[in-house]
Structure formats: structure tokens, C-alpha cells
Design an enzyme around this catalytic site. Structure first.
Site, PDB file in Angstrom:
ATOM      1  CD  GLN A  87      35.144  37.061  39.300  1.00 17.77           C
ATOM      2  OE1 GLN A  87      36.079  37.292  38.552  1.00 17.77           O
ATOM      3  NE2 GLN A  87      35.114  35.997  40.054  1.00 17.77           N
ATOM      4  CG  ASP A 120      39.885  37.736  37.452  1.00 19.61           C
ATOM      5  OD1 ASP A 120      38.786  38.335  37.430  1.00 19.61           O
ATOM      6  OD2 ASP A 120      39.994  36.529  37.744  1.00 19.61           O
ATOM      7  CG  PHE A 121      39.110  44.328  38.701  1.00 14.75           C
ATOM      8  CD1 PHE A 121      40.032  44.957  39.524  1.00 14.75           C
ATOM      9  CD2 PHE A 121      39.130  44.637  37.351  1.00 14.75           C
ATOM     10  CE1 PHE A 121      40.938  45.880  39.025  1.00 14.75           C
ATOM     11  CE2 PHE A 121      40.029  45.555  36.835  1.00 14.75           C
ATOM     12  CZ  PHE A 121      40.934  46.179  37.672  1.00 14.75           C
ATOM     13  CG  ASP A 166      32.727  42.057  32.227  1.00 15.37           C
ATOM     14  OD1 ASP A 166      33.454  41.351  32.950  1.00 15.37           O
ATOM     15  OD2 ASP A 166      31.541  41.793  31.968  1.00 15.37           O
ATOM     16  CG  ASN A 215      45.096  65.607  41.214  1.00 18.99           C
ATOM     17  OD1 ASN A 215      44.487  64.765  41.861  1.00 18.99           O
ATOM     18  ND2 ASN A 215      46.052  66.363  41.745  1.00 18.99           N
ATOM     19  CG  HIS A 218      47.192  61.384  47.215  1.00 15.09           C
ATOM     20  ND1 HIS A 218      47.615  62.678  47.053  1.00 15.09           N
ATOM     21  CD2 HIS A 218      47.652  60.984  48.426  1.00 15.09           C
ATOM     22  CE1 HIS A 218      48.290  63.042  48.130  1.00 15.09           C
ATOM     23  NE2 HIS A 218      48.336  62.044  48.977  1.00 15.09           N
ATOM     24  CD  GLU A 245      34.393  40.676  36.955  1.00 14.40           C
ATOM     25  OE1 GLU A 245      34.356  40.018  35.891  1.00 14.40           O
ATOM     26  OE2 GLU A 245      35.215  40.466  37.857  1.00 14.40           O
ATOM     27  CD  GLU A 299      37.620  41.448  35.009  1.00 11.95           C
ATOM     28  OE1 GLU A 299      37.100  40.768  34.092  1.00 11.95           O
ATOM     29  OE2 GLU A 299      37.607  41.117  36.208  1.00 11.95           O
TER      30      GLU A 299
HETATM   31 MN    MN Z   1      36.942  39.296  37.447  1.00 11.04          MN
HETATM   32 MN    MN Z   2      44.255  63.784  43.724  1.00  9.56          MN
END
Ligand code: MN
Ligand code: MN
Length: 346
Positions: free
Chosen positions: A333, A323-324, A314, A222, A191, A337, A317
Site C-alpha cells: 500500500q 484511504d485507498f 498519497d 470531458n 461519466h 501510494e 488521499e
Molecule cells: Mn491507503
Molecule cells: Mn466523459
């Protein structure tokens, strides 16, 4: 630029005051026994350099070259033929981000849409459900990322529905991965949005079993490290009543399944941001509020402690090209980051 010294971030501990009670927190990372020396700060390199990079972890040759140039001894053996050019089979450079999209009102996209996914882009296909938002990749047969809010309102006592099934909501022409496509592969149906994060209603829980929310995941990963990270994240809600935004996905190409229809990502990542209690539309970052960014190989790892794989947003990214936090003011930001944050033991 100096030689990075990982010891510099190890072992800082302190008492955090949270409301009326305090708890001890250490922001130290377990220090690897052997760590290759880089000629540039690892903060400007993708997270794999902290454990082991392979050509399959890079989205383009330019990124592989940056890592190779930073480690003249080539400890990751990226340049097998020794001609000074690593990972020659990768594309030279990756295409840039898709065009910017307007800010979203979707609560699961409160911090942004990291790849500018839209409903008509087959390899960056925005899927929005009441329970989460994700970007699906037709050619990889897995999501690029999923983003979801997690708070006490989402947690209840509904049992795991276990109804893995194909996503009939995909547009015509996009192959619908089936649960059987993973059979005999040796990989778990992992998941992205955990079943355990959606236990308020059967409908919510069932939504996590759509195959668009599933990626091939090493069973050890997992059921071990990743599961512990998921439980830690829920503990932040159960025990500290945090409201979180979680963003996660996989990149790279370890192998494929189902005659190439499904890519097995070589690295898995997760970002956990804490929202302000009094103003849930804002992210908190101060000594009491952690930002967590994890990037881990999709395999049975030498360390099963997820804290070993902490990194910065960063650097995720850099590895993913996304781009978070694009919906946040630039100074916040940048602060979020570049922060290693700090683990808090609930
Ligand atoms: Mn960003
Ligand atoms: Mn899982």
C-alpha cells in the site's frame, strides 16, 4: 526538508521489457514554466499546488493552512484579507473517515472501499452493481467515488446506449438527479465509469448512464484531457491485455446546479492500478507495471495533456480524506501510494 525541485522527476526514460517485446517509456512530467517554491516537500501537500489551488479545493481550513504555510508568498491568494489565516469560511477540520467496514468480496472493491461506504449512510452510500461499485453523496447529488475492474472481458462492440436517466434504486428521501438537471448549466454530464469501459452488453453499457454515475464536468475537460485518459486506460487493456482496477471521483466545490441539489466538483481524480496477470487478486508494481494517479482541475486546463496532472495516491488521499488500497498489505500500500509510477505508451 528541502525546497522541492520538480526538475528532479523530469525526463527519465528507459526501455521496458514486457514479455517478448519492449517499448520506450518516460516517467518524466512536463515541467511547468513557473512553479511556486514551497518550503516543504510537495509530496506532503494536496495536488492542486502543482497547478492552482483555490479555497474551494480544500475539505477543511487546516489543509488550506498547510498549503498557505508552505508557500509564504501566497501565490494562490488564499489569504485575501492578509491576516495570516487562509480560507476562513471552511470548516476548521473535516470529520474523520466513517468507521472501517469489513473487506468486501465485490470484485470492483478488490483494492478496498476508500470512504468505508455502507448501504445506510446517505452521504457515503454504497451502491453495488454488477458493472461497478460507487459511493453516492446525497447532499452533493454526485458520487464520492466509483471503483471498477477493467479487462478484456468487459470490452465488446455494443453501441453507446445514451440512456441518461435517474437512478430509481436510491433509498427513499434521497433526491434522484435527472438528466434535465444539467440542462443549460454549461457543464457536461460526465461519466465517472466511462461508457466505453462497458461495451460487452447493452445492459452493462446502460448501467453507466444512471445519473448516480454522472458528475458535472467542464466540456473541454470531458471531451479533451479526460477522454484521452480514458482512451489511454482502455489501450492498456486492448494492446497489453492488462487487468485494471480504476477508482475515480471529484472533490471540492466549484459551484452548484439545480438549486443547490448538485455540486460541481472543483477537482477530478482518477487512480489506475494494474493487476497481476497470473494472480488477478494482486496488484503489480514493478518497472513494467504503472500506477497512475491523476488530479486535474474541472475546467479548460492550460495543458490538455493528462500526464501534466500526474500525482501520487498519497496526495489524492490528502485532498479527499479517503484511504485507498486499504485491502492491500501495508508495505505494498505504501509503495503504491507514494509512487509516481511511469506512463507506458501502448
Ligand atoms: Mn491507503
Ligand atoms: Mn466523459
Amino acid at each position: 526538508m528541502g525546497i522541492i525541485n520538480k526538475l528532479a522527476v523530469a525526463g527519465r526514460c528507459g526501455l521496458l521489457l514486457l514479455g517478448s517485446f519492449g517499448l520506450w517509456a518516460c516517467d518524466g512530467l512536463p515541467v511547468p514554466v513557473e512553479f511556486p517554491s514551497a518550503t516543504v516537500e510537495v509530496s506532503s501537500l494536496p495536488p492542486c499546488v502543482d497547478d492552482d489551488c483555490n479555497c474551494r479545493d480544500f475539505r477543511d481550513q487546516a489543509l488550506a493552512q498547510a498549503v498557505f504555510d508552505a508557500f509564504p508568498d501566497d501565490p494562490f491568494v488564499l489569504d485575501r484579507d492578509g491576516n495570516g489565516v487562509p480560507c476562513e469560511s471552511l470548516p476548521a477540520v473535516s470529520p474523520g473517515l466513517d468507521p472501517t467496514v469489513p473487506p468486501s468480496q465485490n470484485p470492483h472493491l478488490l483494492l478496498g472501499n476508500p470512504s468505508n461506504a455502507t448501504a445506510d449512510n446517505p452521504n457515503n452510500l454504497l451502491i453495488e452493481r454488477p458493472q461497478y461499485a460507487l459511493s453516492y453523496n446525497r447532499d452533493r447529488g454526485i458520487a464520492n467515488w466509483a471503483s471498477w475492474q477493467l479487462s478484456a472481458d468487459w470490452l465488446g462492440s455494443v453501441e453507446r446506449q445514451d440512456d441518461f436517466r435517474q437512478d430509481g434504486g436510491l433509498p427513499a428521501g434521497v433526491y434522484q438527479v435527472t438528466p434535465n438537471d444539467y440542462q443549460g448549466s454549461g457543464f457536461d454530464r460526465g461519466h465517472i465509469v466511462p461508457s466505453g469501459d462497458r461495451t460487452r452488453s447493452e445492459q452493462d453499457n446502460s448501467a453507466t448512464f444512471l445519473m448516480t454515475n454522472i458528475q458535472p464536468q467542464s466540456p473541454q475537460n470531458n471531451r479533451g484531457l479526460w477522454r484521452e485518459l480514458e482512451e489511454y486506460t482502455r489501450d492498456l487493456v486492448y494492446q497489453l491485455d492488462y487487468r485494471l482496477v480504476v477508482i475515480a471521483g471529484g472533490y471540492g466545490e466549484l459551484d452548484d446546479l439545480a438549486n443547490g441539489r448538485i455540486t460541481i466538483p472543483s477537482r477530478l481524480w482518477k487512480i489506475v492500478a494494474v493487476l497481476d496477470h497470473s494472480n488477478p487478486g494482486e496488484v503489480r508494481l514493478d518497472s513494467a507495471y504503472p500506477i497512475l494517479a491523476i488530479d486535474v482541475p474541472n475546467q479548460d486546463t492550460p495543458s490538455t495533456d493528462w500526464q501534466t496532472y500526474r500525482t501520487t495516491v498519497d496526495r489524492i488521499e490528502l485532498a479527499t480524506g479517503y484511504d485507498f488500497f486499504a485491502q492491500l498489505p501495508v508495505p505494498l500500500q505504501e509503495e503504491l501510494e507514494s509512487s509516481l509510477g511511469r506512463p507506458i505508451a501502448p
